[in-house]
Design an enzyme around this catalytic site. Structure first.
Site, PDB file in Angstrom:
ATOM      1  N   TYR A  57       0.834  -1.204   0.000  1.00  0.00           N
ATOM      2  CA  TYR A  57       0.000   0.000   0.000  1.00  0.00           C
ATOM      3  C   TYR A  57       0.871   1.258   0.000  1.00  0.00           C
ATOM      4  O   TYR A  57       0.737   2.121  -0.865  1.00  0.00           O
ATOM      5  CB  TYR A  57      -0.905  -0.035   1.227  1.00  0.00           C
ATOM      6  N   GLU A 107       4.167   1.794  -0.550  1.00  0.00           N
ATOM      7  CA  GLU A 107       5.073   2.011  -1.688  1.00  0.00           C
ATOM      8  C   GLU A 107       4.280   2.156  -2.994  1.00  0.00           C
ATOM      9  O   GLU A 107       4.697   2.876  -3.902  1.00  0.00           O
ATOM     10  CB  GLU A 107       6.101   0.882  -1.802  1.00  0.00           C
ATOM     11  N   GLY A 108       3.151   1.449  -3.087  1.00  0.00           N
ATOM     12  CA  GLY A 108       2.283   1.620  -4.265  1.00  0.00           C
ATOM     13  C   GLY A 108       1.825   3.064  -4.376  1.00  0.00           C
ATOM     14  O   GLY A 108       1.876   3.686  -5.454  1.00  0.00           O
ATOM     15  N   PHE A 146     -14.388  -0.679  16.102  1.00  0.00           N
ATOM     16  CA  PHE A 146     -14.776  -0.381  17.486  1.00  0.00           C
ATOM     17  C   PHE A 146     -16.286  -0.158  17.592  1.00  0.00           C
ATOM     18  O   PHE A 146     -16.934  -0.626  18.538  1.00  0.00           O
ATOM     19  CB  PHE A 146     -14.025   0.853  18.007  1.00  0.00           C
ATOM     20  N   ARG A 162       0.422   9.866  14.440  1.00  0.00           N
ATOM     21  CA  ARG A 162       0.111  10.468  13.141  1.00  0.00           C
ATOM     22  C   ARG A 162      -0.782  11.679  13.352  1.00  0.00           C
ATOM     23  O   ARG A 162      -1.817  11.599  14.007  1.00  0.00           O
ATOM     24  CB  ARG A 162      -0.610   9.438  12.270  1.00  0.00           C
TER      25      ARG A 162
HETATM   26  P1  NAD Z   1     -12.706   1.815  -0.007  1.00  0.00           P
HETATM   27  O1  NAD Z   1     -12.061   0.483   0.059  1.00  0.00           O
HETATM   28  O2  NAD Z   1     -14.038   1.978   0.617  1.00  0.00           O
HETATM   29  O3  NAD Z   1     -12.817   2.316  -1.507  1.00  0.00           O
HETATM   30  C1  NAD Z   1     -11.939   1.933  -2.532  1.00  0.00           C
HETATM   31  C2  NAD Z   1     -12.765   1.590  -3.756  1.00  0.00           C
HETATM   32  O4  NAD Z   1     -11.873   1.255  -4.829  1.00  0.00           O
HETATM   33  C3  NAD Z   1     -13.686   0.397  -3.534  1.00  0.00           C
HETATM   34  O5  NAD Z   1     -14.985   0.700  -4.007  1.00  0.00           O
HETATM   35  C4  NAD Z   1     -13.032  -0.707  -4.358  1.00  0.00           C
HETATM   36  O6  NAD Z   1     -13.942  -1.683  -4.813  1.00  0.00           O
HETATM   37  C5  NAD Z   1     -12.381   0.081  -5.466  1.00  0.00           C
HETATM   38  N1  NAD Z   1     -11.255  -0.613  -6.107  1.00  0.00           N
HETATM   39  C6  NAD Z   1     -10.225  -1.260  -5.482  1.00  0.00           C
HETATM   40  N2  NAD Z   1      -9.392  -1.764  -6.408  1.00  0.00           N
HETATM   41  C7  NAD Z   1      -9.895  -1.422  -7.620  1.00  0.00           C
HETATM   42  C8  NAD Z   1      -9.475  -1.663  -8.964  1.00  0.00           C
HETATM   43  N3  NAD Z   1      -8.371  -2.353  -9.238  1.00  0.00           N
HETATM   44  N4  NAD Z   1     -10.253  -1.178  -9.972  1.00  0.00           N
HETATM   45  C9  NAD Z   1     -11.385  -0.485  -9.704  1.00  0.00           C
HETATM   46  N5  NAD Z   1     -11.815  -0.235  -8.452  1.00  0.00           N
HETATM   47  C10 NAD Z   1     -11.079  -0.693  -7.434  1.00  0.00           C
HETATM   48  O7  NAD Z   1     -11.676   2.851   0.638  1.00  0.00           O
HETATM   49  P2  NAD Z   1     -11.803   4.410   0.910  1.00  0.00           P
HETATM   50  O8  NAD Z   1     -11.543   4.619   2.338  1.00  0.00           O
HETATM   51  O9  NAD Z   1     -13.032   4.954   0.298  1.00  0.00           O
HETATM   52  O10 NAD Z   1     -10.536   4.954   0.124  1.00  0.00           O
HETATM   53  C11 NAD Z   1     -10.638   5.595  -1.129  1.00  0.00           C
HETATM   54  C12 NAD Z   1      -9.278   6.125  -1.547  1.00  0.00           C
HETATM   55  O11 NAD Z   1      -8.806   7.056  -0.579  1.00  0.00           O
HETATM   56  C13 NAD Z   1      -8.226   5.026  -1.648  1.00  0.00           C
HETATM   57  O12 NAD Z   1      -7.392   5.308  -2.748  1.00  0.00           O
HETATM   58  C14 NAD Z   1      -7.447   5.157  -0.360  1.00  0.00           C
HETATM   59  O13 NAD Z   1      -6.138   4.714  -0.496  1.00  0.00           O
HETATM   60  C15 NAD Z   1      -7.530   6.652  -0.118  1.00  0.00           C
HETATM   61  N6  NAD Z   1      -7.369   6.966   1.307  1.00  0.00           N
HETATM   62  C16 NAD Z   1      -8.352   6.708   2.216  1.00  0.00           C
HETATM   63  C17 NAD Z   1      -8.152   7.002   3.554  1.00  0.00           C
HETATM   64  C18 NAD Z   1      -9.209   6.760   4.600  1.00  0.00           C
HETATM   65  O14 NAD Z   1      -8.946   7.006   5.762  1.00  0.00           O
HETATM   66  N7  NAD Z   1     -10.407   6.341   4.281  1.00  0.00           N
HETATM   67  C19 NAD Z   1      -6.934   7.564   3.970  1.00  0.00           C
HETATM   68  C20 NAD Z   1      -5.943   7.780   3.023  1.00  0.00           C
HETATM   69  C21 NAD Z   1      -6.173   7.504   1.685  1.00  0.00           C
HETATM   70  N1  UDP Z   2      -6.447  -0.683  15.661  1.00  0.00           N
HETATM   71  C1  UDP Z   2      -6.828  -1.269  16.873  1.00  0.00           C
HETATM   72  N2  UDP Z   2      -7.844  -2.171  16.855  1.00  0.00           N
HETATM   73  C2  UDP Z   2      -8.507  -2.525  15.713  1.00  0.00           C
HETATM   74  C3  UDP Z   2      -8.123  -1.912  14.493  1.00  0.00           C
HETATM   75  C4  UDP Z   2      -7.073  -1.003  14.512  1.00  0.00           C
HETATM   76  O1  UDP Z   2      -6.267  -0.962  17.933  1.00  0.00           O
HETATM   77  O2  UDP Z   2      -9.438  -3.354  15.792  1.00  0.00           O
HETATM   78  C5  UDP Z   2      -5.347   0.321  15.675  1.00  0.00           C
HETATM   79  C6  UDP Z   2      -4.242   0.022  14.676  1.00  0.00           C
HETATM   80  O3  UDP Z   2      -3.263  -0.819  15.247  1.00  0.00           O
HETATM   81  C7  UDP Z   2      -3.721   1.414  14.382  1.00  0.00           C
HETATM   82  C8  UDP Z   2      -4.942   2.322  14.527  1.00  0.00           C
HETATM   83  O4  UDP Z   2      -5.891   1.564  15.286  1.00  0.00           O
HETATM   84  O5  UDP Z   2      -2.760   1.784  15.338  1.00  0.00           O
HETATM   85  C9  UDP Z   2      -5.573   2.724  13.201  1.00  0.00           C
HETATM   86  O6  UDP Z   2      -5.786   1.564  12.441  1.00  0.00           O
HETATM   87  P1  UDP Z   2      -6.525   1.574  11.025  1.00  0.00           P
HETATM   88  O7  UDP Z   2      -6.421   0.200  10.481  1.00  0.00           O
HETATM   89  O8  UDP Z   2      -7.885   2.160  11.159  1.00  0.00           O
HETATM   90  O9  UDP Z   2      -5.715   2.630  10.139  1.00  0.00           O
HETATM   91  P2  UDP Z   2      -4.166   2.885   9.852  1.00  0.00           P
HETATM   92  O10 UDP Z   2      -3.309   2.002  10.703  1.00  0.00           O
HETATM   93  O11 UDP Z   2      -4.016   2.607   8.415  1.00  0.00           O
HETATM   94  O12 UDP Z   2      -3.995   4.307  10.224  1.00  0.00           O
END
Ligand code: NAD
Ligand code: UDP
Ligand code: UDP
Length: 320
Positions: free
Chosen positions: A151, A153-154, A197, A283
């Site tokens: 994730y 590095e991608g 949660f 963070r």
């Molecule tokens: P999500 O998993 O709900 O949404 C991602 C969507 O992309 C899904 O509908 C999934 O089916 C679709 N998808 C996945 N791979 C695909 C592919 N190869 N082709 C077409 N569709 C594909 O996640 P989200 O929280 O809504 O995140 C949306 C974007 O925002 C993502 O790029 C994520 O990395 C970024 N992002 C989200 C958060 C967050 O806290 N929610 C934080 C940082 C970045």
């Molecule tokens: N986390 C936790 N319990 C859970 C899920 C996540 O304590 O059931 C912690 C996890 O270890 C991280 C934080 O909550 O420290 C946020 O995790 P999340 O997966 O939501 O996002 P990210 O780690 O990508 O910020």
């Protein structure tokens, strides 16, 4: 190309059936845009966009962005990518392909159309950060061979591609680094901390705190994020980003657990589980740039956003 408002524009949202993508589609339709959602439904759900399907300005296409896509649009929001650790680690090779091949295809599409393109990047590009709060000029502390690397590095490579298409082809790009965002339409089983949660508390199951719960995150409510994203796309071509988007109020995971238990009136107890590998210790976004460039700041406090999200999950769990 000038792009000053959404009304009458045709907008592509990849990942349109996901959590953030579906809220974005809804908002763009409300602004008068025509919206094309492209999603392979890997982590998203048709239920998230079911209410939009009656709208003649909305179209949903099932497609995987790792394959080329030929559509005609004015602007592209590239949101497609699984975002929760359990989802993106389920098929890590596909996760990197989605970020990297997906970015190449969407950038190729944008280049052919001379369309502006937004990239949903992430605070994960900072890895386990050594500076706090994180500013956009920090290069990050990322493990390239760990379980989160597919994730992190991608997404880092996708940023590189965006900036090279901008330098090499003059493409108008907008890169946002999104910090932990939550709200209605998260998947109940996606393992992210807020949804997990809340679902555990509503079911009376133990609340799974990883590590000692002293690690921190800063949580942004979905409406604040969508406002910022839609503003960023309308900035002039000189504004490429990267721009941090999120909420700078920082909480420990234990504090989050206590809030969720309180707002759900739950009798759930905390149980402690091992901290996953490479889990960032702290963070918090520095939002100075977003405030200056977008004239924006998050408005929804964690308590209020949690209550909205709890209402959503209550209804969902009653129906299920
Ligand atoms: P999500 O998993 O709900 O949404 C991602 C969507 O992309 C899904 O509908 C999934 O089916 C679709 N998808 C996945 N791979 C695909 C592919 N190869 N082709 C077409 N569709 C594909 O996640 P989200 O929280 O809504 O995140 C949306 C974007 O925002 C993502 O790029 C994520 O990395 C970024 N992002 C989200 C958060 C967050 O806290 N929610 C934080 C940082 C970045
Ligand atoms: N986390 C936790 N319990 C859970 C899920 C996540 O304590 O059931 C912690 C996890 O270890 C991280 C934080 O909550 O420290 C946020 O995790 P999340 O997966 O939501 O996002 P990210 O780690 O990508 O910020
Ligand atoms: N592409 C696409 N839709 C388009 C134009 C291009 O999916 O409308 C894809 C195409 O398959 C290519 C990628 O985008 O692999 C990158 O395109 P670009 O023009 O930058 O590179 P090239 O085609 O020269 O490899």
């Amino acid at each position: 190309m000038a792009f000053e408002h959404y009304k009458t524009s045709r907008i592509l949202v990849t990942g349109g059936a996901g959590f953030i993508g579906s809220h974005l589609c809804e908002r763009l339709l409300a602004e008068g845009a025509e919206v094309v959602s492209v999603d392979n439904y890997f982590t998203g759900s048709r239920r998230n966009i079911a209410h939009l399907l009656q709208n003649p300005l909305f179209e949903a296409i099932r497609h995987d962005v790792t394959f080329p896509l030929y559509v005609e649009v004015d602007a592209i929001f590239n949101m497609a990518c699984p975002a929760s650790p359990i989802h993106y680690q389920r098929d890590p090779v596909q996760t990197t392909k989605t970020s990297v091949h997906g970015a190449i295809n969407m950038l190729g599409l944008a280049k052919r159309l001379r369309a502006r393109i937004f990239q949903a990047s992430t605070s994960e590009v900072y890895g386990d950060p050594l500076i706090h709060p994180q500013t956009e000029d920090y290069w990050g502390n990322v493990n390239s061979i760990g379980i989160r690397s597919c994730y992190d590095e991608g997404k880092r490579c996708a940023e590189t591609l965006f900036f090279d298409y901008w330098r090499q082809h003059g493409l108008p790009i907008k890169v946002a680094r999104i910090f932990n965002t939550y709200g209605p339409r998260m998947q109940p089983d996606d393992g992210r901390v807020v949804s997990s949660f809340i679902v555990q508390a509503l079911r009376g199951d133990p609340i799974t705190v990883f590590g000692d719960g002293g690690q921190t995150r800063s949580f942004c409510y979905i409406d604040d994020l969508v406002e910022a994203i839609t503003r960023l796309m309308l900035t002039d071509d000189s504004c490429t980003g990267p721009v941090n988007l999120g909420n700078s109020s920082e909480f420990t995971i234990l504090e989050l657990a206590e809030k969720v238990i309180k707002f759900t009136n739950s009798r759930s107890k905390l149980i402690f589980r091992p901290l996953p590998q490479d889990d960032p210790r702290q963070r918090q976004p520095d939002l100075s740039k977003a405030k200056a460039v977008l004239d924006w700041q998050p408005k929804v406090a964690l308590d209020d956003g949690l209550k909205e999200t709890i209402t959503y999950f209550k209804r969902m769990l009653e129906v299920a």
